[in-house]
Scaffold this motif. Structure first.
Motif, PDB file in Angstrom:
ATOM      1  N   CYS A 117      20.028  48.154   8.295  1.00  0.00           N
ATOM      2  CA  CYS A 117      20.795  46.914   8.199  1.00  0.00           C
ATOM      3  C   CYS A 117      19.861  45.742   8.368  1.00  0.00           C
ATOM      4  CB  CYS A 117      21.891  46.848   9.262  1.00  0.00           C
ATOM      5  SG  CYS A 117      22.939  45.400   9.105  1.00  0.00           S
ATOM      6  N   GLY A 119      21.077  42.679   8.679  1.00  0.00           N
ATOM      7  CA  GLY A 119      21.781  41.698   9.486  1.00  0.00           C
ATOM      8  C   GLY A 119      22.063  40.412   8.739  1.00  0.00           C
TER       9      GLY A 119
ATOM     10  N   PHE B 247      24.014  42.432  14.608  1.00  0.00           N
ATOM     11  CA  PHE B 247      22.805  41.609  14.717  1.00  0.00           C
ATOM     12  C   PHE B 247      22.995  40.488  15.727  1.00  0.00           C
ATOM     13  CE2 PHE B 247      25.254  40.604  10.947  1.00  0.00           C
ATOM     14  CZ  PHE B 247      25.500  39.245  11.078  1.00  0.00           C
TER      15      PHE B 247
END
Lengths: 154, 650
Positions: A117, A119, B247
């Motif tokens: 990922c 992000g 994140f």
């Protein structure tokens, strides 16, 4: 002995096992991958069998054993990218470049890496080619993006 | 024009008058200076650009270059400040402009092309309304007319920003700005006035639970490590955030690295160690750079090092880059990785708090947990208790992504209902589609459906539904998403990331993936062996899940079957549709569909026809080909060989 490798090793004067990962990271940062000779060099320096070092390096996703292509493609395959059809893009890229994740094209131009990922889920699906980001990808547009890099090099 | 300008403040002055001054109210002249540092009053226009990773990917780097060009072309005097991220990802790149005497205004999606328009407007005191996100409230500054307040937007109105207080507001690289917002004062107060035990007590009293997902009381963990006799102890900060879709920790480090650092140092003091490691994912280049700079600045200010301000406390912070393994989020695996070994977990007990890194007592805490610490000491444990609900105090950072209008990072009090999160802060589902489910907690989490969407978001309530909070990832799925395909994706992820130590996890997750591959694939014929295998596999899915859960060593394995169990519970009909009807109503499982050839695109190259194992493709050279639907088994070989993307799926 490679100059650059010895410079990196000299940064770790005490040479304990816990320096191993930082050393390998520095070498990869310098060369883009871990060559067989550099791994043997590190093994000699730390007094560890080189098989142990390969065993460790292959465990982690970061380490590569092949050089990168001139254009290194990092394709995000996070959950958001998956629900927005990232698998289609992997297929399209594979068809266009004739390589799979973790491989490098025969002419050394492209290499492909799948990332868990990046992000930036609001821009899904996305990929990074060297320092450029291509966001909200559409499987149909992949060929054009790759072609633009090929043309750019010519 | 200068980049990242901050008000020149004397280091000695800040240390003596702010950090070492323990009274609640600072003298008026000091407060006046801090106001300048916080930019509550500005002399020149200030332009803030959010250059967190999501901002940069959205094009903030180009915007920044354009700003500098704009200012130098017109010979304007303005300060340009790089900030972290506001959390509102869908609006990136975000820039904010503050003119002298006026409130700060935030603009959305300011790409380099739109920038001259925005700045032209602002410098002529006319707010370009179509790009405005909102303005900040400030008692002493003049408000802009017809500009909404940023705090009243649906994305922000239900948030309570404690951890994210400084996000997008201050320059994350400036320690002066962090100190001006009250930073590092709790740290100095703590090491001068409290004993190690008292610090552990205060944190335990606040009820802070580990935000990595375990939910264990942080203060209790610290106490255990502190009471074990040892010549050395270690504090580990887990910043190896690897959940797909998560994140928040990266944004925390990029937007306010000093807050994390302060939390790390206080925690190190509490357990009585002089060495703290921050284990950060190597992919987070921007975050690592900012964290390294923050550590350097803190060292420069004497906040790290030997005998900090005469307190007798020594502390050093070491940054370790995690080379990328999902399992290293597990504390014992992370310890192995720092020791220079494969990141494989080991059995507990002994717990790391008793015997961890290099065999010494070690406390492993998540970024979010540690970032909560400074505010607990600033406002007291009772304040922290008052946030959230009875079972889970405090706030939680969440990442909203997937099929939702407002994507980004939010911080809400624990116990906010999932419905409010998605339809309030998230702004609902885009494109008039219907809500199907929300996946919480990444690969080890589970699903919440429309039936139980009112459930409060806290540790206990989610656990009662079999959902594990994890790192706060929320991926919203709409009617176009296939649950089976999503679970298949997670199983694929888990089986790749399984370290291979425990057989149930290594082999079991692979078998589970095979079951999912079987039910999303069109078999050669319905009477053969594969059909039997398919049914057998599905029947065994539940028992396989419980075996993996019971017999794996670490959190990764124990939680790996969660998506399976949760989806079987809520979406049994979807499984049945895939297994019996061989249909995927969301249209995601490609192999369950039939192929046809686009007559416009087909050039008649004959690449596909000889490859078809069923001889289902017919036609003549240089003319479009056809697929005989009755013969097609949906193997997809033709789809893969076609160079003209002429083969499509129904």
């Amino acid at each position: 002995m490679d100059d650059q490798t010895s410079v990196i090793l000299s940064r770790y004067p005490r040479g304990h096992r816990d320096c191993l990962i930082p050393i390998l990271q520095d070498i990869q940062e310098e060369y883009g991958y871990l060559s067989e000779s550099s791994v043997i060099e590190v093994a000699r320096y730390l007094g560890l069998p080189s098989s142990k070092i390969f065993g460790l390096a292959t465990f982690y996703n970061q380490f590569r054993f092949e050089p990168r292509g001139r254009f290194h493609i990092r394709l995000c395959h996070g959950t958001s990218c998956h629900v927005t059809a990232a698998s289609e893009i992997i297929k399209e890229l594979g068809k266009k470049l004739r390589i799979g994740p973790g491989e490098i094209s025969r002419d050394g131009m492209f290499s492909l890496e799948l990332v868990a990922c990046m992000g930036a889920c609001h821009l899904a699906p996305l990929m990074q080619v060297n320092d450029n980001y291509h966001t909200r990808l559409d499987p149909a547009g992949i060929r054009d993006i790759i072609d633009s890099y090929i043309e750019g090099e010519e | 024009m200068s980049l990242n300008t901050h008000i020149p403040v004397d280091k000695e002055y800040l240390v003596n008058n702010v950090l070492l001054n323990e009274s609640a109210d600072l003298p008026a002249d000091v407060e006046k200076l801090l106001k300048l540092v916080r930019r509550e009053k500005v002399k020149y226009p200030v332009i803030f650009v959010g250059t967190g990773s999501c901002g940069l990917i959205s094009g903030a780097g180009e915007t920044l270059i354009e700003i500098n060009k704009y200012l130098s072309d017109r010979d304007l005097r303005a300060d340009v400040v790089e900030t972290g991220c506001t959390g509102y990802c869908s609006m990136e790149p975000v820039i904010e402009v503050q003119l002298p005497g006026k409130t700060r205004v935030s603009f959305k999606n300011v790409t380099s092309e739109k920038l001259p328009f925005v700045l032209d407007g602002m410098f002529n005191s006319m707010v370009p309304v179509e790009h405005v996100l909102g303005q900040y409230k400030s008692p002493s500054l003049e408000l802009w007319k017809d500009v909404p307040f940023i705090g009243e937007l649906s994305f922000f109105s239900m948030q309570y920003r404690n951890l994210m207080k400084n996000w997008g507001r201050i320059n994350p690289l400036s320690i002066e700005e962090y100190i001006a917002t009250g930073g590092y004062r709790s740290y100095i107060k703590t090491i001068r006035n409290y004993t190690h035990e008292e610090v552990c007590d205060i944190v335990e009293k606040s009820g802070l639970q580990g935000r990595g997902g375990g939910g264990f009381l942080t203060g209790k963990k610290w106490k255990v490590a502190h009471t074990v006799m040892a010549d050395q102890r270690y504090l580990l900060c887990n910043a190896d955030e690897s959940d797909p879709g998560g994140f928040a920790n990266r944004a925390m480090i990029e937007s306010d690295p000093h807050r994390l650092l302060e939390g790390v140092i206080i925690a190190a003091y509490a357990i009585g160690t002089s060495k703290a490691y921050i284990y950060i994912r190597n992919d987070y280049r921007n975050a690592i750079e900012r964290l390294e700079k923050a550590v350097d600045r803190a060292r420069d200010y004497g906040l790290l090092g030997h005998d900090v301000y005469g307190s007798g406390f020594n502390i050093d912070v070491i940054i370790r880059k995690g080379p990328g393994a999902f399992v290293c989020g597990e504390e014992t695996a992370m310890i192995s990785s720092i020791e220079g070994k494969r990141g494989m977990p080991r059995p507990k007990p002994p717990y790391p708090a008793v015997s961890g890194l290099f065999g010494k007592p070690t406390v492993v805490n998540n970024v979010e947990t540690l970032s909560n610490i400074p505010a607990i000491f600033e406002n007291g444990p009772d304040w922290f208790m008052s946030l959230g609900n009875e079972t889970s105090p405090g706030t939680k950072m969440l990442v909203l992504s997937g099929k939702v209008n407002n994507q980004g990072i939010i911080e809400v009090p624990m116990g906010t209902s999932v419905k409010d999160l998605i339809f309030g802060a998230g702004g609902g589902i885009p494109g008039k589609k219907s809500f199907r489910a929300v996946q919480i907690g990444g690969p080890s989490g589970g699903f919440i459906t429309a039936d139980n969407i009112d459930i409060p978001y806290d540790f206990d309530s989610l656990a009662s539904e079999g959902v594990y909070m994890g790192s706060g990832v929320m991926v919203v799925l709409d009617q176009d998403c296939c649950i089976i395909d999503t679970v298949k994706y997670f199983m694929d992820f888990i089986q790749k990331e399984s370290c291979g130590k425990c057989i149930p996890c290594r082999e079991g997750t692979r078998r589970m993936l095979e079951v999912y591959e079987n039910i999303t694939k069109r078999p050669v014929d319905e009477n053969g062996h594969t059909t039997l295998e398919r049914f057998k596999g599905v029947m065994q899915l539940e028992s396989l899940a419980s075996v993996i859960k019971d017999t794996s060593l670490c959190g990764l394995g124990q939680k790996a079957p969660n998506p399976v169990i949760s989806s079987l519970k809520y979406f049994r009909s979807e499984y049945e549709e895939h297994i019996f009807d061989r249909k995927c109503s969301a249209g995601v499982c490609k192999e369950l569909r039939l192929f046809y050839i686009d007559v416009e695109k087909c050039t008649g190259c004959t690449a596909c026809a000889p490859k078809c194992p069923e001889s289902a493709i017919i036609g003549t050279k240089h003319h479009p080909f056809f697929i005989v639907e009755e013969k097609c088994t949906g193997c997809g070989i033709c789809y893969d060989v076609c160079k003209f993307s002429a083969i499509l799926v129904k």
